[in-house]
Design a protein around this motif. Structure first.
Motif, PDB file in Angstrom:
ATOM      1  N   ASP A   1       0.672  -1.175   0.097  1.00 19.77           N
ATOM      2  CA  ASP A   1      -0.139   0.070   0.049  1.00 19.77           C
ATOM      3  C   ASP A   1       0.934   1.254  -0.186  1.00 19.77           C
ATOM      4  N   VAL A   2       2.146   1.218   0.515  1.00 20.41           N
ATOM      5  CA  VAL A   2       3.012   2.238   0.562  1.00 20.41           C
ATOM      6  C   VAL A   2       4.429   1.582  -0.033  1.00 20.41           C
ATOM      7  N   LEU A   3       4.842   2.461  -0.953  1.00 20.93           N
ATOM      8  CA  LEU A   3       6.016   2.039  -1.602  1.00 20.93           C
ATOM      9  C   LEU A   3       7.409   2.689  -1.017  1.00 20.93           C
ATOM     10  N   ARG A   4       8.263   2.207  -0.648  1.00  9.17           N
ATOM     11  CA  ARG A   4       9.414   2.921   0.048  1.00  9.17           C
ATOM     12  C   ARG A   4      10.746   2.299  -0.568  1.00  9.17           C
ATOM     13  N   ASP A   5      11.775   3.210  -0.723  1.00  4.96           N
ATOM     14  CA  ASP A   5      13.167   2.673  -0.774  1.00  4.96           C
ATOM     15  C   ASP A   5      13.276   2.008  -2.188  1.00  4.96           C
ATOM     16  N   GLY A   6      12.914   2.473  -3.070  1.00  6.17           N
ATOM     17  CA  GLY A   6      13.115   2.003  -4.417  1.00  6.17           C
ATOM     18  C   GLY A   6      12.294   0.648  -4.813  1.00  6.17           C
ATOM     19  N   GLU A   7      11.327   0.518  -3.973  1.00  7.19           N
ATOM     20  CA  GLU A   7      10.453  -0.596  -4.277  1.00  7.19           C
ATOM     21  C   GLU A   7       9.615  -0.315  -5.700  1.00  7.19           C
ATOM     22  N   ALA A   8       9.207  -1.389  -6.409  1.00  5.88           N
ATOM     23  CA  ALA A   8       8.410  -1.037  -7.580  1.00  5.88           C
ATOM     24  C   ALA A   8       6.898  -1.720  -7.041  1.00  5.88           C
ATOM     25  N   ALA A   9       5.913  -1.184  -7.910  1.00  7.60           N
ATOM     26  CA  ALA A   9       4.403  -1.762  -7.531  1.00  7.60           C
ATOM     27  C   ALA A   9       4.313  -2.792  -8.268  1.00  7.60           C
ATOM     28  N   GLU A  10       4.081  -3.977  -7.641  1.00  6.18           N
ATOM     29  CA  GLU A  10       3.855  -5.307  -8.615  1.00  6.18           C
ATOM     30  C   GLU A  10       2.229  -5.352  -8.620  1.00  6.18           C
ATOM     31  N   ILE A  11       1.630  -4.995  -9.699  1.00  7.15           N
ATOM     32  CA  ILE A  11       0.425  -5.075  -9.947  1.00  7.15           C
ATOM     33  C   ILE A  11      -0.270  -6.520 -10.570  1.00  7.15           C
ATOM     34  N   GLN A  12      -1.246  -7.023  -9.812  1.00  4.41           N
ATOM     35  CA  GLN A  12      -1.905  -8.123 -10.018  1.00  4.41           C
ATOM     36  C   GLN A  12      -3.494  -8.041  -9.909  1.00  4.41           C
ATOM     37  N   VAL A  13      -3.960  -8.352 -11.136  1.00  3.50           N
ATOM     38  CA  VAL A  13      -5.497  -8.469 -11.393  1.00  3.50           C
ATOM     39  C   VAL A  13      -5.931  -9.831 -11.491  1.00  3.50           C
ATOM     40  N   VAL A  14      -6.846 -10.087 -10.782  1.00  5.77           N
ATOM     41  CA  VAL A  14      -7.667 -11.382 -10.684  1.00  5.77           C
ATOM     42  C   VAL A  14      -9.221 -11.272 -11.356  1.00  5.77           C
ATOM     43  N   ALA A  15      -9.315 -11.840 -12.522  1.00  2.99           N
ATOM     44  CA  ALA A  15     -10.537 -11.572 -13.196  1.00  2.99           C
ATOM     45  C   ALA A  15     -11.355 -12.662 -13.434  1.00  2.99           C
ATOM     46  N   TYR A  16     -12.780 -12.552 -13.522  1.00  2.00           N
ATOM     47  CA  TYR A  16     -13.714 -13.792 -14.018  1.00  2.00           C
ATOM     48  C   TYR A  16     -14.759 -13.295 -14.760  1.00  2.00           C
ATOM     49  N   ASP A  17     -15.347 -14.317 -15.515  1.00  4.52           N
ATOM     50  CA  ASP A  17     -16.489 -13.871 -16.377  1.00  4.52           C
ATOM     51  C   ASP A  17     -17.823 -13.973 -15.390  1.00  4.52           C
ATOM     52  N   ASP A  18     -18.863 -13.708 -16.188  1.00  2.00           N
ATOM     53  CA  ASP A  18     -20.128 -13.763 -15.183  1.00  2.00           C
ATOM     54  C   ASP A  18     -20.498 -15.003 -14.766  1.00  2.00           C
ATOM     55  N   GLU A  19     -19.805 -16.366 -15.136  1.00  2.00           N
ATOM     56  CA  GLU A  19     -20.101 -17.577 -14.380  1.00  2.00           C
ATOM     57  C   GLU A  19     -19.113 -17.999 -13.512  1.00  2.00           C
ATOM     58  N   PHE A  20     -18.137 -16.722 -13.372  1.00  4.91           N
ATOM     59  CA  PHE A  20     -17.093 -16.796 -12.309  1.00  4.91           C
ATOM     60  C   PHE A  20     -15.860 -17.836 -12.744  1.00  4.91           C
ATOM     61  N   GLN A  21     -15.751 -18.165 -14.071  1.00  2.09           N
ATOM     62  CA  GLN A  21     -14.614 -18.702 -14.734  1.00  2.09           C
ATOM     63  C   GLN A  21     -13.621 -18.002 -15.029  1.00  2.09           C
ATOM     64  N   PRO A  22     -12.381 -18.391 -15.029  1.00  3.03           N
ATOM     65  CA  PRO A  22     -11.043 -17.402 -14.967  1.00  3.03           C
ATOM     66  C   PRO A  22     -11.291 -16.648 -16.387  1.00  3.03           C
ATOM     67  N   LEU A  23     -11.114 -15.497 -16.486  1.00  6.44           N
ATOM     68  CA  LEU A  23     -11.294 -14.568 -17.921  1.00  6.44           C
ATOM     69  C   LEU A  23     -10.221 -15.165 -18.672  1.00  6.44           C
ATOM     70  N   ALA A  24     -10.488 -15.643 -19.939  1.00  4.70           N
ATOM     71  CA  ALA A  24      -9.692 -16.010 -20.853  1.00  4.70           C
ATOM     72  C   ALA A  24      -9.362 -14.954 -21.692  1.00  4.70           C
ATOM     73  N   GLU A  25      -8.523 -13.967 -21.608  1.00  3.64           N
ATOM     74  CA  GLU A  25      -8.016 -13.037 -22.578  1.00  3.64           C
ATOM     75  C   GLU A  25      -6.627 -13.086 -22.581  1.00  3.64           C
ATOM     76  N   PRO A  26      -5.929 -12.667 -23.690  1.00  2.12           N
ATOM     77  CA  PRO A  26      -4.450 -12.552 -23.760  1.00  2.12           C
ATOM     78  C   PRO A  26      -4.015 -11.563 -22.912  1.00  2.12           C
TER      79      PRO A  26
END
Length: 810
Positions: free
Chosen positions: A638-663
């Motif tokens: 939530d707070v970056l200090r001392d040269g750290e980079a933000a590692e962004i991760q997105v978890v996405a599902y479709d309307d039936e809660f199956q893992p989103l299959a997009e490239p």
């Protein structure tokens, strides 16, 4: 004392072998001992002594003879040491901000850095004949201290030259020991190979925590690190707000749990806590009680933010006395405050009091939007709270996507036969696959009485229902005065504390908000409790349940499954039965409540008492919070200090809660100055539905990422989420005031080095001689002249003389 008696340090004896340097055979020494003993015995036989006295004198004289002969054979220690001058010791001084601290005020007080230099420099000079020396300053980067201009390079650096170089260097705002230590082990580009590293530090490393790869890389270098710990684990003149754990998304006006990690003097009994907006508006204030026997504690507060939007919250400690490091008493967090309540579907089989009072309790909640489906006759339902005319128009949902629209589902007095086999399977999968929360409450046509033990949904429930309906019918008609009581495991759930809903709790209008330093209050519903010693919350939790009206219709919930938790019990005289039970099932949560009589709490209490409302709002709030979101953005910090980079991760599902299959997924990156730019999120190769990107985020200030599901994947309507974080310009050094000896000791263990505190640094030189990566040669250290042998000879002769004096046989 050991080194005085035996000539060499204990650590050297431990790794050496005992030999005799003289070239004479050992059997000759043994023969001389035997011959000498016989001569001594013949001599004593001519003396007028009794047998006991003669034996005692013989023993003393034989021991003296053995010691003298052993000394003539020249005993020695054989060790392997490095070739003198062929390798170097890297003396690595942590020069970060925390090492500039003075632990003890008074005459002669020095900083941690100066104390480390004083101790190490003295030891380095005693090793001049064995190693060359290289001195390093380690803060944000590793820098080698070079000899002054014009100085002869082979000569060791003087203390004055090292002090001058340290005075000219910048004090680091970070101490990434993980990187600088590896640089020191590599020699940092020098010509003389490093045989060992001496690291003098308080262990307060900032930046990314070392992972298994780092520890493996450290050990593979093959160079021992001898760690010297500097500082104190308990600091009695500084308090620090180490961490603030808060959800990145808050629902406007809803009380949210915030966890605080605080370090503080053990003599401090309490501390004021404030939460403010970035503009200085006071949002929360209270007094935190501190454990007097510990230097750190964790606390839980509940905080509500009313105004939607992206908000910066400043959490601030107000110590009651002078605090040495003032800038580590506050932390900021960025949160998204939204008006988007969680959706709950409540399916009820008949109009009843419990249905009415549950809906009434949740109607005033901004966190939960309740949609109800009440059966009025066969195949006919009355809908309330639906979003549009199409929602639940055909009655019970018949597809997984229809169930998945809700974060939690309540099954009321409705038999399993009212659901098709496919719907029962969908309910089970709703919990295990979708990650939703299911609550089944008591009634004459529910649980075992409703045939749910034979349903496909039964596998998801946290209890084993009795399959014999007749066996439990009497329990369903139990009208005795059962009392609900919180269990030990229930006390550990903050949301089960309903004491703030009591009628005698102070109304919010009676609580002054204070506007100056040191003002403190506890807003209703926002209690605090120390995690160290969880029993501290027992009194408050029990107070909310002790005088509730009886339920009067308890129903058996069956036997809790292995791993399930009983949060509430029903008590009647000496009988005790589970009342509220839950567990994790697959990705979701399932719970059962063995009563439909909680409405009696509201009817039997004052109209000012809100405990019934608190219970249902907090229960459903917890269940919906546990539900897996369709689109979730995660960040490494939530707070970056001392040269750290933000590692962004997105978890996405479709309307039936199956893992989103997009490239890939498209996202929008918001910079601190408000500029927006496109950010591509690449799909994970081995985790379906997971997308990621690395954002350097060097500029200080607020950063944000906005992600939307592709069109047609979100079900009804668009689905967009955002995540915000801060880049802290001050760095993490200000929070590192205490000695972390565990980290330093682990480094020494992983590399084959040694660990010692600066107050007990004796033996460091010997440890460096024995544990280093330099080329080795064998070395023999004489022992014949060690003081212990001469003292032993003197003691033996003196003992014989005293005995003869006592016997008048001189």
């Amino acid at each position: 004392m050991f080194e005085f008696l035996f000539k060499y340090p204990r650590v050297l004896w431990q790794d050496a072998s005992l030999v005799f340097a003289a070239e004479w055979p050992l059997w000759v020494m043994a023969a001389l001992v035997i011959a000498g003993a016989l001569l001594l015995l013949l001599s004593l036989l001519r003396q007028p002594l009794g047998a006991a006295r003669r034996a005692l004198v013989f023993t003393l004289q034989a021991m003296m003879l053995a010691v003298l002969l052993a000394m003539l054979w020249q005993p020695a220690l054989r060790i392997e040491t490095s070739e003198p001058g062929r390798s170097a010791i890297a003396w690595m001084l942590d020069t970060s901000g925390s090492m500039q601290r003075i632990d003890h005020e008074g005459a002669g007080s020095t900083t941690r850095q100066q104390a480390a230099l004083d101790a190490l420099y003295q030891r380095s000079r005693s090793l001049d004949g064995d190693f060359s020396h290289r001195w390093f300053a380690a803060a944000e980067q590793l820098e080698e201290i070079a000899p002054p201009a014009g100085a002869a390079s082979p000569e060791p650096l003087s203390r004055e030259a090292i002090e001058a170089a340290l005075a000219d260097s910048d004090v680091g705002t970070a101490s990434p020991l993980q990187g600088t230590l590896l640089d020191a082990l590599d020699g940092s580009g020098g010509n003389t190979p490093v045989a060992a590293v001496v690291l003098a530090s308080d262990g307060a490393a900032t930046g990314t925590a070392p992972d298994s790869d780092w520890w493996r890389e450290l050990a593979e270098r093959g160079i021992p690190v001898h760690a010297v710990a500097v500082g104190e684990a308990a600091v009695e003149d500084d308090s620090a707000l180490i961490d603030v754990d808060i959800a990145h998304e808050l629902i406007a006006g809803v009380s949210n749990e915030v966890r605080l990690h605080i370090t503080h003097p053990t003599t401090l009994e309490s501390m004021h806590m404030r939460v403010e907006s970035a503009s200085g508006d006071l949002l929360y204030a209270s007094t935190l009680d501190l454990p007097g026997d510990q230097a750190e504690s964790a606390h839980v507060i509940r905080l509500a933010v009313d105004e939607p939007g992206t908000r910066e919250l400043v959490f601030r400690l107000l110590p009651e006395r002078l605090d040495r490091v003032a800038n580590n008493n506050s932390q900021s967090r960025l949160v998204s405050v939204v008006k988007r309540p969680q959706r709950v579907l409540y399916v009820e089989g008949e109009p009843r009091w419990e249905y009415k009072f549950i809906r009434r309790a949740l109607a005033s909640s901004d966190a939960v939007d309740i949609v109800s489906l009440l059966r009025t006759s066969d195949h006919k339902f009355y809908r309330q709270g639906v979003a549009d005319a199409e929602e639940l128009a055909a009655g019970l949902p018949t597809t997984a996507a229809a169930w998945n629209r809700y974060d939690a589902i309540i099954i009321g007095n409705l038999a399993a036969a009212s659901f098709t086999g496919e719907q029962q399977k969908q309910l089970r999968d709703y919990v295990s696959e979708r990650g939703g929360s299911l609550l089944m409450i008591g009634g004459r046509d529910t649980l075992a009485d409703g045939g749910w033990s034979r349903s496909l949904t039964a596998a998801a429930l946290p209890v084993l229902l009795d399959g014999d309906v007749d066996a439990v019918e009497s329990a369903n008609r139990d009208r005795a005065s059962w009392q609900a009581r919180i269990t030990l495991k229930g006390r550990r759930q903050q949301w089960l504390d309903i004491s703030t809903g009591r009628a005698d709790a102070p109304p919010e209008s009676d609580v002054p908000l204070g506007d100056g330093e040191g003002s403190a209050l506890t807003r209703p519903g926002e209690s605090t409790s120390a995690v160290f010693g969880e029993d501290a919350t027992d009194t408050a939790a029990d107070a909310g349940w002790s005088d509730l009206p009886a339920l009067a219709n308890r129903q058996s919930v069956g036997v809790p499954r292995t791993g399930a938790e009983v949060l509430l019990d029903a008590l009647l005289d000496d009988r005790q039965e589970p009342l509220l039970v839950w567990h994790r099932y697959g990705r979701g949560t399932a719970a059962v409540l063995g009563t439909a009589g909680t409405w009696r709490w509201q009817m039997g209490l004052s109209h000012l008492d809100q405990r019934h409302e608190r219970f249902w709002q907090q229960l459903l709030g917890e269940l919906t919070a546990r539900a897996r979101p369709q689109l979730d953005i995660r960040n490494s910090a939530d707070v970056l200090r001392d040269g750290e980079a933000a590692e962004i991760q997105v978890v996405a599902y479709d309307d039936e809660f199956q893992p989103l299959a997009e490239p890939a997924l498209a996202a929008t990156l918001v910079r601190p100055d408000g500029r927006e730019e496109q950010l591509g999120l690449a799909a994970s190769a081995d985790r379906p539905g997971v997308y990621g990107a690395t954002v350097p985020a060097e500029e200080a200030g607020p950063w944000g990422v906005r992600v939307a599901l592709p069109e047609g994947k979100a079900g009804s309507g668009a689905l967009t989420r955002e995540r915000w974080w801060m880049r802290d310009a001050l760095g993490g050094e200000r929070f590192a005031t205490r000695l972390d000896s565990g980290f330093l000791e682990a480094i020494a263990d992983a590399t084959g080095g040694s660990f010692r505190h600066i107050d007990n640094i004796d033996g460091l030189e010997s440890a460096l001689v024995l544990a280093n990566a330099a080329e080795r040669h064998e070395r023999t250290l004489p022992l014949w002249n060690m003081p212990a042998l001469f003292l032993l000879l003197l003691a033996l002769k003196l003992g014989e003389w005293l005995l003869r004096l006592k016997w008048n046989r001189l």
